[in-house]
Every structure is written in C-alpha cells, then in structure tokens.
Design an enzyme around this catalytic site. Structure first.
Site, PDB file in Angstrom:
ATOM      1  N   CYS A  31       6.623 -33.526  -3.203  1.00 58.28           N
ATOM      2  CA  CYS A  31       6.922 -34.939  -2.958  1.00 58.28           C
ATOM      3  C   CYS A  31       6.847 -35.753  -4.245  1.00 58.28           C
ATOM      4  O   CYS A  31       7.598 -36.710  -4.426  1.00 58.28           O
ATOM      5  CB  CYS A  31       5.988 -35.500  -1.891  1.00 58.28           C
ATOM      6  SG  CYS A  31       4.233 -35.222  -2.235  1.00 58.28           S
TER       7      CYS A  31
ATOM      8  N   HIS B  56       0.151 -37.744  -0.265  1.00 59.74           N
ATOM      9  CA  HIS B  56       1.606 -37.607  -0.245  1.00 59.74           C
ATOM     10  C   HIS B  56       2.204 -38.707  -1.114  1.00 59.74           C
ATOM     11  O   HIS B  56       1.675 -39.822  -1.180  1.00 59.74           O
ATOM     12  CB  HIS B  56       2.115 -37.730   1.189  1.00 59.74           C
ATOM     13  CG  HIS B  56       3.610 -37.647   1.302  1.00 59.74           C
ATOM     14  ND1 HIS B  56       4.312 -36.498   1.046  1.00 59.74           N
ATOM     15  CD2 HIS B  56       4.526 -38.593   1.635  1.00 59.74           C
ATOM     16  CE1 HIS B  56       5.599 -36.732   1.216  1.00 59.74           C
ATOM     17  NE2 HIS B  56       5.752 -37.987   1.573  1.00 59.74           N
TER      18      HIS B  56
END
Length: 1230
Positions: A110, A310
C-alpha cells in the site's frame, strides 16, 4: 555562520536487487532537473556507482507490517512478455465514475502504491518518463540478449502509467514492476526533508525551528575560529540554499519511548498548509517571491499504530484527468455567498465565519469581544464551546492567521487586512465552483486557477473524490498524514494536457493500450454472456394433462418442453414477448409459473407477476422450470397450485382381501398421491374400507421403531401437519381386529418388549394386587387411554374411571399438576419411562388452573396445599378463597408467586385482574404473605439505620438486627457496626431520594439522633442484610432506580454534606497496622472514575488520599464471603495494554467487580513490605468454611458466618430449583 542544506530533497529513490546480485540505488538531487533524474533511470546499470553519495533512505519494505487488501479484481496482465494470469473467467472491472484507475495491493504494497500514484499525478515526471524512447531504455524484446542494455524498471513504469491513464480497468497491477525490482527484505534510504512532529504544532513551526532560530555560542560555550585560532562568540543557524521543483516532506510520526521501552505513533495535531512560502527559511536572494511558493499536491496517509497499519494517499489531480463529481451532489446547485450564510457546513470552519463577520463591519474593524458575541449570535454557540478545544483561544487563533487578521497593539480590536479582504471576497464570489475551507497558512493572492482543485483519495484499487477541506482530517489521530509532497506554484500545465489522459503517452504504448481495451471488451462480453444468461425449461400447458394429482406430458417430455436461453437482466415482460414470438400458435392470455418436478409428477408453485421486474430481481435461477399456460386450467381441468397442495407420493399398506371378501394376513403395498393439505382421513376414504386405525412411518417401513399410531382426533390433520413427505408409509388396520398387525408380522415388527412404556403407581388409597404397572404407549397415545388401561391392570373399581387422574411424579417424589385426559404424551411433555400417579379427583379442564399454595415465604417440602380454580378468577377472589381454605382471618394479606429459585417473587398487585392475565399457570405455587399492599404507584419500604462507626447515641427502641464484628474484622475493627430498624415508609414512586431521606428522618427512632438535614445522610439499598447499591442522585426519583417491592433502604449518617457526581464511587479504605494482622477503622474515599476504572487511577487516588508515594503502597479489595483479599496491581494492566485486551483494564469487571461500599485495604510499603493482607479473623472464617464443607451431609445450605459488616439468621433449607442458563447484558452495573 550559515550552514546550507545541499540537495534538499529527492523526488524518489528506487532500491532493488538485480538478479540477486548488487544493489543499485538511484539518487536524485533536489537541484537536478527532472530530465536528469529520468536520465539516471536510463543510463544507470547494476554496476554503475550512484551519481551522488548515499544520504538517506529509499523505499522500505515493511514486511507484514501493513494490513492486506486482497482485491476481488483478477490479476489480468497486459504486455507481450507476460501471459494472462487469472484464476477466474471474470476480467477486470471497468473504471468507476471517477474515471481513474487504482493499483491493486499485492500484500503490504500500500505504501508503494501511494508513492507510485503520487509520481503518476506529477505531470512533469510522467511526461519526462514518456519522453524516453527505445534508444535510452531499450525494449522488452531485447531483455534476454546478453549484450543489450534494457532498463526494465523505467519500461515497466512507463507501461504502468499508460495503464493508469488509458486502460479501461478499475485497478492496475504492479506485479511486473516489483518483479523487475528484485526486492529483498533489506531496508534502504532516500533523502527528503524530515521534520519533527512531537511537541510541534505544524509544518511551519517545525521549519521555523530548523531554519530561522539561531544557536548562540557564548560564555562557557564559545566557538573555536579556525581562521584566528581562538575562542569567539558565534551563532549557528541553517538556511535552505537551493529549492527543488518538487518538495518532499516526511513527518516523524513514529518514535520510541525510552521510559516504557516501546515504539509509539505520535497522533497529536500537526497542521500543514495547502500553500507555503519558503522564503523565510532560505538564504537571501534577488529571486522573485513566487519562486518560494509551493502548493500541496499529495499527502500520503498512515492509518493504524506503530505495529501495523495501512497507507493511502490524497492526490490533487493537476490535469483534471478524473471525474471529480460527487454522486450524491451531482444535481446540487452551486452555492452563492447568501446561500453560504445559511449552510451549516461553514460552521465547521471558523476562518470563513470570522471573515464574513468582518466583511459586514464598517472599515472591516471590530472589537474582539464584540467579534465573539457576533460569532455566538451567528452560530448559536460561543467560541470556547465550539472551537477552543481544536483551535485554542480566539486571540491566539487571530494571531496565527496574521496574514488575514490584524490585532491592535493592546489586542482589543481586530481588522481584516487588505489581502485578506480580497481573498474573502474571491471566496464568496465564485459562481462556478463549490466553496472550500482555507487552511491556516494559506497565502493570499497566489492561486490564480479558474476552478477549484480536484482531490482524490486513492486507496489501492479504490478511488474516491474528496473535497479540499477533507485534508484537515489528516492533521491528527490514528489516521494522519505521514508524507507531504509540494510543487512549485509557478509550474504551469499546457492547455492541451487538461482532461486529456492520452497527452504525452508514446504512440507504441497507446497502440498497446487500445488493443488491450478491445481485448477487454471482448472478454467482458464473453463473461457477461456466460454469467448473465439463464437456461430456462418451458413446459407448454397444452401438452400436459392432470393425472393422479400431478401434471404429466400427454405424449413425451421432449415434445412438451422447450429450452430457451435468456438474459436474466431482462424483464418478465421481455420474456413473455419472446415466448409469444417463439410460439406462433398461442392464443389468449399467457401465464408463466414456476414449476418443479416431484415424485408424483410436475407441480405448479408460484405465478410470476410484475412485467417490469428483471429475472434476477425475481430470483429466477439457471435451469428453472417454467410452466406456460392460461393460469386457470389444463386440459379442461382446474389444477391446484402452490406449496400447500404439493402432491405427496404415499405408500399405503393394508391387509389383502381374499376372493371371498375375507381379509388374510398378507400385507399389500400400493402407491397413492394425496395433496399435502389433505386430511389424513382421506386414506380411509380412498381405500373405501371400514373405519380403521392408522399407523404412520415417516421414513422407511423397515424401521419398526418409527411406526406411530394416529389418534382418532388427528385424522382431521393434514399430511404436512403430521410430518409426512414423499415416500412416507401409512399402515391401515381394521379397528375391529384386536390382534395388531404390528405383533403378527415378525418379519417387519418386533415384540412387545421393545415398545415404550410408562409406569403408573396406585395412589388412590385403594388396595390392589400390584402397586405399580407398566403401560405401553407412544408419544401420540392419549392420556385417557393410559389411565383406563392402568385401572384395568391394577384391577381397581371401574368407578375410578369417572373420578381419577394421572399426575407426574418428579425425582423427589412430589406429585405435580394433573395431566388432562385429552392430551397426548407429547402435548403433556412426558418422557417415556416416566412415573405417573393414579390419584383420586378429576384433572382440571382447559379453563381451570391447578395451583399449589402455602402460608409465608418459608416453603418446606410437603407443606403445600392444592386447589383447582377457574383461570378467569380475579386475584382478589383467589386471595379470599385461599385464606378461607387456610383458615386465616383478616384482610391484611396479599399474594405472591414463587419464582424458579423457590423464593417469593413480586406481589400480585392488580386484584381485579384475572389469574391468566397475571401469567399464573397450572402448577404454579402461590404464597400467602401477611401485610396489605400499598396503593398503585406507591412503595412500602422498610428503612434501617446503618452506622459503621457505632451508634452516636443510646438506642431506646428494640434493635431488629445488630452485628458487632471482632476487633480485626475488616468492616470496622475498633467500633460497633450497627443496623437498626426504623420502620416502614409508604412512599410514592415519584418521590426523590432527598424526599425519602427527609421522610425517614420523621420516623420516631431517628428523631433521637441529631441530623442537621437530609444532605447529611447517604442512602443504600439492602441485599442480604448489608448495603448494596448507593442511591447517589438526591433529585432522582425512586422509580428511575427501578426499585422492586421487596427493596429495603438503609441510611448512613455523614459528618458533612455530600453531593456525589455520576462518576464518583464510595470506597471504605482501611490502613493496615504495621507488625499486626489488623487494620485501622474504615475511612470513606470518594474516587472520581471519569477517567476510567483502571487500577492505575485508583492507586494514584489512594496514594494522594494517604499522602504516600504511589510506588510505596499496595492495595487490595476484600471479599467477605470468601474471607479473601485480592491485590489490585497496575502491572497486569500493562500486560493487557500490550495484548490489546482493553476490556480487562476495568475494575468493574472480572476479577475485582469493584462497586460502591467495597472495602479497600492499604499497605504502607515504607514500614511493611510483605504480601499478606489477611487477618486472624480471615483464618478463622476460612477454617469454619472448610469444616462446614467437610461436614455437609445433606442438601441443606448452611450459611457461613461472615466477617462483613453484618451477619444474618440462618435460612431454612429449601428444595433445589431446576437450573437454567441466564444471559445478562448490562452497560454499567453497580
């Protein structure tokens, strides 16, 4: 002395390992033009040294630090060197409404995806990358040639950017790009501008500290001058010498706590501007001021903590490539200045509101106090209530925005600067865009774009439009900005690049993407056809006829059925029209119904209605059978439809009939079809035989144990009600035949010994040869038949048939409620092998109740009396009848129902209500309790006087209960603990706690004590003769506490007035005497739990209360029923914090269950450091409990003497109640 920061920032650095050999790190200086950066990508090889020395960090692969995002989109690859990788037939989905493409997460990528999107939305970088041709990069076809120089990384990056721009898919894959990296788990660095976050308010504050503030060398800290070779005074500072076209800022969100020895993420508020002027932080030069102005265009965001999270990115679409339109606001009109004043959304931005207020003032000047008042009038809330927590005091906010507001020297008035006035006007006069927030460091007059900026949130494969004001949410919290990207505001884009994703893309890549788009369209069409087409089987009504309860083809199935492929997204009307065109011979109405094959044939279930509904909405599945008919009849016969009349294929067994008409002993089996809603008696009608007995077997005739007799009254029940299905068997026997077929067919059925039975005892008081007999039965046998058969086998008088009943006997030998004769064993919930008593007297009818009753709440086994009453009898009439039966005079009695744990429940207050209405059922036990009930809405509350430290005066009245513990008891070791009964109060449920205290003070025994006012009293509910729940709110009504009619109240005198808050908890603290196993008298501690019920908070409060260091005390809670002390330590809370089990970090829960009135022992570690909290009394109590446990010889519950504040009388033993599982959900329970 000025120290310059050479090479301030690199745009990007790529760390990779080529063929598992040497590491190649590409470094880009901040001062290098972008073409040079891309040239480095082209000419650098694994063996080449980097153009600059290694100074920072490159991409860091964090392993499994980040959460995964396994997209449902398949890994569809494009390119000549890769074959198609797909696990399903479904191709990638097309782009969504934003018209932008995301990047699929490969697992922990990510952060890479966010950086790649930032590069992609940097037009200058993207176009420079596309400008590189085969002469600089080589080609994929030559990558395997040993002498060829092929730059795989920039080639793969070109292809990725082309896919993001042109290819019609919702998310691209980086698998080819990361394969070219040859990544390992090594960590590399890349240079950027790294700024601190801890104890810093924002980016400008950090830059000011780094590049404006000076370090002074004087006094004992002089600077050694190399030129003059002596110590001199000097100042040290850092300045920026040369700025790059793109500025990368890394925020130090992750730190290490050297005290706790653990990593943590800094989540405090850290602001950063949309536009920043770096001139104050640079060396002085003659450059234009605009050279120092940068616009924010990308924010990489981290969501999570230091151990996992994330990344996603907010990106400004400089070229307007995407569709920046909110789906819910597509039709929303543009706001004008007047409209804006009425919009609630401006309330969230104080900057816009303050500008609007100043614009309406003469000369744009207003006193600061009046500014606050006008803000209150405009928003309905003051500055302190609405904005202070987030933005600080009003004057500080005005100072921070000095480029817009000007405060006078005494800070009494504020005016709007000219530039701020122009900016405010421009904010409100735009008619072609929405209005957005202005951030704290926005410079006026520098943004000359004609339309508002387009921002998108790109979260791997998901792309969503956002508003510019949404960036402010990333200032602080677990989801906050991690890296910032700025671009010089002077960088201009050519007009032809606007909204043109094909601009600058090489022709060979455009051709490749166009071909891939055509291939995608073909594959999507194929997949669409495969997944949206249904195969339907059309059964034509004119080719069927009704036979034996079901539909069957007239000729053959092949001629009666047509197969049709149809799109499930089309409507039922489209399907009907297609069938009309297919069947040219059809005349009249056409009805389509869902049909299904059953063992009896084809049956029609549901008729399809709604021509506007799609087949998918009607849940038509692939391979569905549809019956095409006129909706009324088939072959001139009206056919039954629906699930209720589904035909069942039943196997009927009966005795064969000889030629002379006599029945032989040979069973004949024949299949018959009956509707599932037909009555069971139709079996006898179909066979056209005499009235007989039916036996059913719902599974297999060979399973003899499943044969069940059908009672005569059940012949009116349907096949479905009796649980029969296809292939179930029914045995028909002539009722005149005494010898059951079940006994004669040894091949199928077993003998009498395997038939279930019940045991019936003779309890009629009449002599018989047998005291008990076994009666064979099934679960459908009627109780009346069992009773009559038991009378016959016990050889009792036939007169008992009219005046007897059967009563179940429980495991303790108690006779339960009689069972009505009309019940089957299943309805009576009797199990096979149960014991029943044959007793005199009739069983209650369906309108009557059989009740047990007794006097008082102390129910002894065998003392209950019995009575049969009508269910419609009122509670008052029942009370009179029970008093008459018990021989009790007077009217000062009431009824209570005994609950499941053999205790008196709530009283039956509604005397006019029927017994059935108050949930009285047969078998319940009613208790006659002395005492008249108060009127509705009133409570009769027994009030006690409770004094932990002993009585303050002489007790003149009789004391109902007075307990004095031994001197070392934890309740009060040196004083007498008294609980004295004051009397009963009849009080309204609407009465407040303060009024309850005032009325209790009027009771005669309490008048002997000097209590200044009710505020000097503390009220508790009582449970088990000890205080239980604290009634803390004096103005709260009693009904809000949900006090039951059995509630008792005790009042505790106080030395001073008390006003407890909702978070205050009252604890009894006792200091342990050093060198002795004893405690000082208890002292009340009021603990504020507003910050949580944690052990750390309690320890700090106790330490402050005792004037001791928190590390020099130990505390423990006392459990009087166990004679045990449980230490309360904060160490286990640290463990739970590491394991993230926050629910255990609450003293209200296990194992402490802390509440008001609990005893807390305190040990001073300065004078005593052992771990023992117990007393001599505790040792004696535990020994007594042990002896009682060892000497327990019956089921009587012996109460163990308690060392708590009170001890109660022994409670007589009661029969054990049936156990039941309970699930109680409470939020905060005291």
């Amino acid at each position: 002395m000025v120290v310059s920061n050479v090479g301030l920032s690199r745009l990007v650095g790529l760390g990779f390992r080529q063929n598992g050999l040497k590491r190649n790190i590409l470094h880009f200086s901040a001062s290098c033009p972008l073409g040079t950066v891309l040239g480095a990508l082209c000419v650098s090889s694994p063996s080449d040294p980097p153009p600059h020395s290694r100074v920072g960090s490159s991409f860091t692969m964090f392993g499994d630090l980040f959460e995964e995002d396994y997209s449902s989109v398949s890994n569809y690859q494009y390119g000549k060197e890769k074959k198609l990788k797909t696990k399903t037939l479904e191709p990638p989905a097309p782009r969504e409404f934003t018209n932008l493409s995301g990047i699929r997460n490969q697992g922990g990528t990510c952060y890479l995806n966010s950086l790649l999107q930032t590069l992609h939305f940097t037009p200058e970088f993207r176009e420079a990358l596309f400008s590189l041709g085969p002469e600089e990069l080589g080609s994929f076809e030559d990558k395997d040639k040993p002498d060829a120089k092929v730059r795989i990384i920039p080639l793969q990056l070109q292809r990725l950017f082309a896919q993001l721009l042109v290819l019609d898919q919702d998310a691209a894959s980086t698998a080819d790009l990361t394969d070219s990296f040859g990544w390992t788990s090594n960590e590399e660095d890349f240079l950027d501008l790294t700024v601190a976050v801890k104890n810093v308010s924002g980016l400008e504050d950090a830059l000011w500290t780094m590049f404006v503030e000076e370090e002074v060398f004087d006094c004992d800290n002089l600077y050694h001058c190399g030129t003059c070779d002596r110590l001199v005074k000097a100042t040290k500072s850092a300045k920026l010498r040369k700025l790059p076209p793109f500025l990368t800022v890394s925020l130090l969100r992750f730190n290490f706590d050297f005290v706790k020895r653990e990593r943590y993420k800094e989540t405090s508020c850290y602001t950063f501007p949309l536009r920043i002027n770096l001139k104050p932080f640079c060396e002085q030069s003659d450059s234009d001021d605009l050279e120092y102005v940068y616009d924010l265009f990308s924010v990489i965001i981290h969501k999570g903590g230091c151990y996992g999270g994330h990344y996603h990115v907010y990106i400004k679409d400089v070229d307007h490539l995407g569709n920046w339109q909110f789906q819910e606001e597509e039709s929303k009109p543009v706001l004008s200045f007047k409209d804006l004043q009425n919009e609630e959304e401006i309330d969230d931005d104080p900057l816009i509101i303050l500008k609007a207020i100043l614009l309406q003032e003469e000369n744009n000047v207003i006193p600061v106090d009046q500014l606050g008042q006008k803000l209150l009038k405009k928003t309905g809330m003051s500055w302190n209530k609405k904005y202070r927590r987030q933005y600080g005091p009003l004057r500080k906010f005005l100072k921070l925005h000095s480029q817009i507001f000007l405060l006078s020297s005494d800070e009494s008035t504020v005016s709007l600067l000219k530039n701020g006035f122009l900016q405010a006007e421009s904010d409100f006069q735009r008619n072609d865009q929405h209005i957005f927030k202005t951030f704290t460091s926005e410079s006026p007059g520098l943004n000359d774009q004609t339309s508002c900026p387009h921002w998108f949130d790109i979260n791997d494969s998901k792309v969503q439009p956002i508003k510019e004001k949404d960036i402010e949410r990333q200032f602080q919290g677990k989801e906050s900005a991690y890296m910032l990207f700025y671009r010089k505001s002077q960088l201009q884009r050519p007009p032809e690049a606007q909204a043109n994703p094909r601009y600058g893309v090489p022709c060979h890549l455009l051709s490749e993407m166009d071909a891939a788009n055509i291939e995608l369209q073909i594959k999507r069409a194929e997949w669409d056809s495969t997944n949206n087409n249904l195969e339907l089987h059309l059964h034509l009504g004119p080719h069927y006829h009704l036979f034996s309860g079901a539909l069957h083809p007239v000729v053959s199935k092949a001629e009666s059925v047509l197969d049709l492929t149809f799109d499930k997204r089309k409507t039922l009307g489209d399907l009907r029209q297609s069938i009309f065109q297919l069947l040219e011979f059809w005349e009249g109405d056409m009805v389509l119904s869902v049909a299904k094959f059953v063992p009896a044939g084809l049956h029609v279930y549901q008729t399809l209605d709604g021509d506007d509904l799609t087949l998918w909405e009607m849940e038509i599945v692939d391979g569905e059978d549809l019956f095409v008919w006129n909706g009324v009849e088939v072959g001139g016969i009206q056919i039954p439809t629906g699930n209720d009349c589904e035909p069942l294929l039943i196997n009927v067994l009966h005795l064969a009939t000889s030629s002379e008409g006599d029945k032989c002993q040979q069973l004949v089996e024949s299949p018959h079809v009956f509707p599932s809603n037909a009555q069971m008696g139709e079996v006898l009608t179909t066979l056209a035989g005499p009235m007989g007995v039916l036996f059913i077997n719902a599974t297999d005739p060979a399973e003899e144990k499943n044969w069940v007799t059908i009672p005569r009254e059940d012949l009116k029940k349907t096949f479905r009600e009796l649980g029969l299905g296809n292939h179930s068997s029914v045995l028909v026997q002539d009722s005149r035949d005494d010898n059951s077929v079940l006994l004669k067919q040894g091949k199928w059925f077993s003998g009498m010994s395997e038939i279930s039975w019940l045991q019936v005892q003779n309890l009629c008081g009449l002599e018989s040869e047998e005291k008990q007999v076994k009666i064979s039965a099934t679960m459908n046998t009627v109780v009346f038949d069992i009773r009559i058969k038991a009378i016959k086998e016990l050889k009792l008088m036939k007169e008992l048939a009219e005046n007897s009943c059967l009563r179940p006997i429980d495991r303790n030998g108690k006779l339960l409620c009689p069972v009505p004769d009309s019940y089957t064993l299943k309805e009576a919930e009797l199990k096979m092998g149960s014991s029943l008593g044959l007793c005199p007297g009739k069983a209650p009818t369906s309108s009557q109740l059989f009740l047990f009753f007794t006097v008082g709440s102390d129910v002894q086994p065998g003392t209950e009396m019995e009575i049969i009453v009508e269910a419609t009898m009122s509670v008052g009439d029942c009370l009179k009848l029970l008093l008459e039966k018990s021989g009790l005079p007077g009217d000062t009695w009431h009824l209570r129902k005994m609950d499941w744990c053999y205790e008196a429940g709530e009283p039956l207050c509604e005397e006019d209500a029927a017994l059935r209405e108050v949930a009285i059922r047969s078998g319940d036990t009613l208790l006659l309790i002395e005492g008249k009930l108060p009127p509705p809405g009133f409570l009769r509350v027994p009030v006690w006087w409770y004094q932990p430290g002993g009585p303050t005066g002489h007790w003149k009245s009789p004391v109902r209960m007075n307990s004095t513990p031994s001197p070392d008891a934890p309740g009060d070791p040196h004083g007498e603990v008294s609980l004295r009964f004051l009397g009963d109060l009849e009080i309204s449920e609407d009465t407040t706690v303060a009024e309850l205290k005032a009325q209790a003070m009027t009771l005669s025994p309490s008048s002997e004590l000097v209590i200044p006012s009710p505020a000097f009293l503390r009220a508790w509910t009582m449970e088990g003769q000890r205080p239980s729940r604290l009634l803390r709110a004096n103005q709260q009504q009693l009904k809000e506490y949900k006090l039951g009619r059995k509630t008792e109240i005790c009042l505790e005198p106080l030395e001073k007035e008390e006003n407890l808050g909702p978070h205050d908890v009252v604890l009894r603290t006792q200091m342990r005497l050093p060198g002795e196993r004893a405690y000082t008298p208890c002292v009340d501690l009021v603990w504020d739990t507003a910050r949580g019920w944690t052990a750390s908070s309690l320890r700090q409060q106790v330490a402050y209360f005792c004037s001791l260091p928190v590390e020099k005390i130990e505390i423990a809670k006392y459990f009087p029923e166990k004679f045990e002390w449980l230490p309360i330590s904060s160490w286990n809370q640290q463990l739970t914090k590491r394991k993230k089990k926050k629910k255990q970090d609450n003293l209200q829960g296990a194992p402490y269950y802390l509440k008001d009135g609990d005893t807390i022992g305190i040990k001073n570690l300065l004078v005593e450091d052992d771990e023992d909290f117990s007393t001599v009394r505790d040792d004696l109590g535990k020994e007594t409990q042990k002896q009682l446990t060892l000497g327990k010889k019956s089921q009587e519950a012996l109460r163990v003497p308690s060392s708590d504040l009170f001890s109660g009388a022994k409670i007589p033993s009661r029969p054990r109640a049936p156990e039941a599982s309970l699930s109680i959900h409470v939020g905060s329970f005291r």
